[in-house]
Design an enzyme around this catalytic site. Structure first.
Site, mmCIF file in Angstrom:
data_model
loop_
_atom_site.group_PDB
_atom_site.id
_atom_site.type_symbol
_atom_site.label_atom_id
_atom_site.label_comp_id
_atom_site.label_asym_id
_atom_site.label_seq_id
_atom_site.Cartn_x
_atom_site.Cartn_y
_atom_site.Cartn_z
ATOM 1 N N HIS A 123 35.287 45.730 26.295
ATOM 2 C CA HIS A 123 34.895 44.804 27.421
ATOM 3 C C HIS A 123 33.887 45.276 28.242
ATOM 4 O O HIS A 123 33.949 44.803 29.132
ATOM 5 C CB HIS A 123 35.933 44.146 27.930
ATOM 6 C CG HIS A 123 37.011 43.482 27.088
ATOM 7 N ND1 HIS A 123 38.394 43.203 27.291
ATOM 8 C CD2 HIS A 123 36.791 42.740 25.897
ATOM 9 C CE1 HIS A 123 38.917 42.559 26.337
ATOM 10 N NE2 HIS A 123 38.058 42.154 25.597
ATOM 11 N N CYS A 154 12.964 42.760 39.386
ATOM 12 C CA CYS A 154 12.333 41.556 39.011
ATOM 13 C C CYS A 154 12.535 40.310 39.762
ATOM 14 O O CYS A 154 12.013 39.334 39.534
ATOM 15 C CB CYS A 154 12.216 41.334 37.198
ATOM 16 S SG CYS A 154 13.948 40.510 36.799
ATOM 17 N N GLU A 219 58.209 45.693 28.389
ATOM 18 C CA GLU A 219 58.912 44.778 28.080
ATOM 19 C C GLU A 219 58.409 44.728 26.572
ATOM 20 O O GLU A 219 57.408 44.762 26.153
ATOM 21 C CB GLU A 219 58.585 43.244 28.600
ATOM 22 C CG GLU A 219 59.262 43.256 30.189
ATOM 23 C CD GLU A 219 60.709 43.606 30.339
ATOM 24 O OE1 GLU A 219 61.409 43.211 29.556
ATOM 25 O OE2 GLU A 219 60.840 44.133 31.530
#
Ligand SMILES: [Zn+2]
Length: 257
Positions: A123, A154, A219
């Site tokens: 990501h 820019c 878990e």
């Protein structure tokens, strides 16, 4: 120990020592101990910022100032975070020749900070900003000012080089991650339930290609019942620490072996 007396840590260490070419797939859970809240859950970012409002490429292009509120919080939280024992443990396993790559869904750069050398960032990374118009890149800290939208030379807006909802996974990262999944001997899933597409494909690809899949999560997750061979319950730092202790007890694992 399980109720039948078998020790899942020992079994996992055995697998890692025998097959050696392990790959880790990590998610937000591994960075929680570094003080970075995960996205989901009551304390998560998405409880505060609706991701459909704050984390899509559409909302970024439409109202960058608003999305930068959320991004600014991420940059400041991640910028102050240090790698924890779990990140360092995975780097140590790479050093020992046990783990050969880390595929991460995190954008905090903590695997590299801990010393991992081969890190595939699914990501992207918050370290860099990229212009939405000319694609010029800048180190985040060079341009980022809390409370403002950072601008390119820019004049256009800068976006962190991370994948927002609605954006594709970087092509190279996807290719490399799938290749690692296809060819690893053991996939170690740490701190993620790997529910978000396409990261959710990685455990399945590894499994179908013959790898054993070990899960380290506090878990059970939706992965647990399906592709997982061994579930190691506990915090990432504790479980990885115990795995390293076990591996050091087996004399066939040493650097450069
Ligand atoms: Zn530009």
């Amino acid at each position: 120990m399980r109720s039948d007396g078998s020790d899942p840590i020992r079994e996992a260490a055995r697998l890692l020592a025998d097959r050696r070419n392990a790959v880790a797939l990590t998610g937000a859970g591994i960075s929680v101990e570094s003080g970075i809240p995960s996205f989901r859950g009551a304390q998560g970012m998405w409880a505060k910022y609706d991701p459909m409002e704050y984390a899509t490429i559409h909302s970024f292009m439409h109202s960058p100032r608003k999305v930068w509120e959320m991004l600014s919080e991420m940059v400041s939280v991640c910028g102050g975070a240090m790698p924890n024992a779990a990140h360092k443990g995975l780097a140590a396993l790479e050093e020992m020749g046990v783990v050969r790559a880390v595929i991460t869904q995190n954008v905090d750069g903590l695997h590299q900070a801990a010393g991992s050398r081969r890190v595939i960032e699914y990501h992207g990374n918050l370290d860099e900003l990229i212009c939405v118009y000319c694609w010029k890149r800048y180190p985040t800290l060079e341009r980022w000012i809390p409370g403002a939208v950072p601008l390119c030379d820019c004049g256009e807006i800068l976006k962190p080089n991370v994948v927002l909802f609605g954006e594709p996974i970087p092509w190279l990262a996807q290719e490399q991650a799938e290749e690692e999944a296809r060819t690893c001997g053991v996939l170690v899933v740490v701190g993620t339930s790997a529910q978000v597409s396409p990261a959710c494909d990685i455990p399945r690809i590894a499994k179908e290609s013959g790898a054993a899949v070990v899960e380290i999560n506090p878990e059970e997750t939706s992965l647990s019942g399906n592709v997982i061979d061994i579930h190691l319950r506990g915090s990432a730092s504790k479980v990885i620490g115990r795995l390293i202790e076990r591996l050091k007890e087996t004399d066939d694992v040493s650097p450069g072996h």
